[in-house]
Design an enzyme around this catalytic site. Structure first.
Site, PDB file in Angstrom:
ATOM      1  N   TYR A 144     -24.189   0.315  24.567  1.00 48.05           N
ATOM      2  CA  TYR A 144     -24.254   0.292  26.031  1.00 48.05           C
ATOM      3  C   TYR A 144     -25.542  -0.365  26.537  1.00 48.05           C
ATOM      4  O   TYR A 144     -25.623  -0.794  27.674  1.00 48.05           O
ATOM      5  CB  TYR A 144     -24.145   1.710  26.612  1.00 48.05           C
ATOM      6  CG  TYR A 144     -22.819   2.395  26.338  1.00 48.05           C
ATOM      7  CD1 TYR A 144     -21.696   1.659  25.988  1.00 48.05           C
ATOM      8  CD2 TYR A 144     -22.689   3.765  26.429  1.00 48.05           C
ATOM      9  CE1 TYR A 144     -20.492   2.268  25.723  1.00 48.05           C
ATOM     10  CE2 TYR A 144     -21.477   4.392  26.168  1.00 48.05           C
ATOM     11  CZ  TYR A 144     -20.380   3.644  25.813  1.00 48.05           C
ATOM     12  OH  TYR A 144     -19.187   4.251  25.561  1.00 48.05           O
ATOM     13  N   LYS A 195     -19.555   4.921  11.417  1.00 49.92           N
ATOM     14  CA  LYS A 195     -18.544   3.983  10.936  1.00 49.92           C
ATOM     15  C   LYS A 195     -19.231   3.110   9.885  1.00 49.92           C
ATOM     16  O   LYS A 195     -19.297   1.879   9.987  1.00 49.92           O
ATOM     17  CB  LYS A 195     -18.030   3.159  12.142  1.00 49.92           C
ATOM     18  CG  LYS A 195     -16.836   2.316  11.872  1.00 49.92           C
ATOM     19  CD  LYS A 195     -15.536   3.089  11.746  1.00 49.92           C
ATOM     20  CE  LYS A 195     -14.388   2.165  11.414  1.00 49.92           C
ATOM     21  NZ  LYS A 195     -13.184   2.876  10.966  1.00 49.92           N
ATOM     22  N   ASP A 228     -13.204   7.424  13.202  1.00 53.31           N
ATOM     23  CA  ASP A 228     -11.748   7.469  13.419  1.00 53.31           C
ATOM     24  C   ASP A 228     -11.169   8.764  12.854  1.00 53.31           C
ATOM     25  O   ASP A 228     -10.318   9.418  13.461  1.00 53.31           O
ATOM     26  CB  ASP A 228     -11.056   6.223  12.826  1.00 53.31           C
ATOM     27  CG  ASP A 228     -11.625   5.801  11.480  1.00 53.31           C
ATOM     28  OD1 ASP A 228     -12.672   6.338  11.067  1.00 53.31           O
ATOM     29  OD2 ASP A 228     -11.021   4.929  10.821  1.00 53.31           O
ATOM     30  N   ASP A 252     -19.514   9.303  23.382  1.00 52.64           N
ATOM     31  CA  ASP A 252     -18.874   9.223  24.692  1.00 52.64           C
ATOM     32  C   ASP A 252     -17.398   9.597  24.550  1.00 52.64           C
ATOM     33  O   ASP A 252     -16.855  10.439  25.280  1.00 52.64           O
ATOM     34  CB  ASP A 252     -19.027   7.772  25.212  1.00 52.64           C
ATOM     35  CG  ASP A 252     -18.622   7.612  26.653  1.00 52.64           C
ATOM     36  OD1 ASP A 252     -18.240   8.606  27.275  1.00 52.64           O
ATOM     37  OD2 ASP A 252     -18.707   6.478  27.163  1.00 52.64           O
ATOM     38  N   ASP A 256     -15.533  13.515  25.216  1.00 53.62           N
ATOM     39  CA  ASP A 256     -14.443  13.662  26.190  1.00 53.62           C
ATOM     40  C   ASP A 256     -13.208  14.268  25.529  1.00 53.62           C
ATOM     41  O   ASP A 256     -12.523  15.100  26.118  1.00 53.62           O
ATOM     42  CB  ASP A 256     -14.087  12.300  26.803  1.00 53.62           C
ATOM     43  CG  ASP A 256     -14.893  12.032  28.068  1.00 53.62           C
ATOM     44  OD1 ASP A 256     -15.880  12.775  28.301  1.00 53.62           O
ATOM     45  OD2 ASP A 256     -14.555  11.101  28.812  1.00 53.62           O
TER      46      ASP A 256
END
Ligand code: NAD
Length: 366
Positions: A144, A195, A228, A252, A256
């Site tokens: 970001y 990852k 994942d 993020d 959620d």
């Protein structure tokens, strides 16, 4: 008598309603525990746009800078939706606050009491004991914020957009330290999510977390998981996690997902901890409910105040080191809800109470 100096930023719609509930609870425990509350209220968000012409006025920033922590409500709503995106309350207030105070660590408890499993989209048999996990998300680094970030029209007419994911070892170490503190207050199990099979930043992340935990927290059980897989495991068996720590974008998304499986937004608290320590030698932090301003129920005495009250408890724990007092508030909220006193969002067809009665019931439990 220890003095707790914090800024109170209620914000918009239900923000002031749930904030006054949290302040009533704080005042009650302060009397019981012989603590002195020294709080200053300031405008933020839409309320600040209306009164000062901007979502985060200098005067509010000053109140925050002079405090040891910020108790934040929530900002935004239909009244200010027509403003340009850059001037929208959330973007123009919360993001600059995060930046100004380098709030790099987002701590989000994913808590669902067994009595509220109906609120979760997961089947009750998957979570017979509810959910009790914590997500630690790095908040100021990663894709970001990394440079370069651009959109370019290429010579052949095609269009290319670039975002850059960057992490430094020092950024990974400081978020790992927050995760260690959180895990030590719980079951001492930490899962680092990355990852590392694809991304360079994740290879550095995994090595740094491993080395840092080995050197500084050998008492913890550390595991690693690809993001994942973590997204699937959260939906399959959330309680296999105790504390998980991850970088900004993965956090993020996973936080959620965690909020959804935990059901009502009215119950979820969060803390964003800063890089500098406050006058108590603890992290400066911003504490806020996970939900928004709920304009649909504002002004009707319907809002669930628990998330704001639990955020105040997090403030006592992280910014003031008052773990036992925080735990008392958390237990009182839990007892109130499990005894059957509930606002509409967690009543599931049973009789419900308003915001004020909910706070009074919590204070009675204290
Ligand atoms: P929201 O979280 O405000 O509401 C979503 C649903 O959850 C609504 O039905 C609402 O009534 C319910 N809800 C939320 N908190 C509740 C509570 N404490 N008690 C009972 N029910 C509750 O999300 P939204 O409707 O998408 O957003 C409304 C406004 O809030 C928007 O302007 C948005 O930008 C803003 N917002 C602000 C923040 C923040 O300040 N950090 C976060 C999210 C959204």
């Amino acid at each position: 008598m220890p003095s707790l100096k914090f800024a109170v930023l209620p914000g918009d719609y239900i923000g002031p309603e749930v904030m006054s509930a949290a302040l009533r609870v704080l005042e009650h425990v302060a009397r019981q525990e012989n603590l002195q509350l020294d709080w200053t209220e300031a405008d933020v968000g839409g309320a600040a746009i209306d009164r000062h012409g901007q979502a985060l006025p200098e005067s509010t920033l000053k109140v925050c800078a002079e405090a040891d922590a910020i108790l934040f409500g929530s900002v935004g709503g239909p009244k200010w939706e027509k403003l340009p995106p850059k001037e929208q309350p959330e973007r123009a207030a919360l993001l600059p606050l995060r930046k100004h105070f380098t709030l790099f660590a987002n701590v989000r408890p994913g808590l669902l009491y067994p009595e509220l499993t109906d609120a979760s989209p997961l089947k009750s048999e998957r979570i017979p004991d509810g959910i009790d996990i914590v997500c630690i998300r790095e908040l100021t680094g990663g894709i970001y914020f990394g440079q370069p970030k651009s959109t370019t029209t290429l010579p052949d007419g095609d269009i290319e957009a670039i975002d850059t994911m960057v992490y430094r070892k020092s950024e990974i170490e400081r978020i790992t330290q927050v995760a260690i503190t959180a895990a030590r207050a719980r079951k001492r199990r930490l899962c680092s999510v990355d990852k590392a099979n694809v991304l360079e930043t994740s290879v550095l992340w995994r090595k740094t977390v491993s080395d840092y935990v080995a050197a500084n927290a050998p008492d913890l059980t550390l595991t690693h998981m690809y993001v994942d897989n973590a997204a699937m495991q959260l939906a399959r068996d959330p309680n296999q996690f105790d504390v998980f720590v991850t970088e900004n974008m993965f956090g993020d998304i996973l936080s959620d997902e965690m909020a959804v499986i935990c059901g009502s937004l009215g119950m979820l608290s969060s803390a964003s901890l800063g890089a500098r320590n406050n006058s108590h030698g603890r992290p400066f932090g911003l504490y806020e409910p996970a939900g928004g301003t709920a304009p649909d129920i504002a002004g009707k005495n319907l809002a669930n105040p628990c998330a704001q009250i639990l955020s105040a408890a997090l403030m006592l724990r992280y910014s003031f080191g008052l773990d036992a007092v925080a735990a008392r508030i958390e237990a009182a909220v839990r007892r109130t809800v499990t005894a059957g006193t509930r606002t509409g969002d967690i009543a599931f067809g049973r009789p419900s109470v308003g915001t004020t009665a909910m706070v009074e019931a919590i204070i009675k439990q204290l």
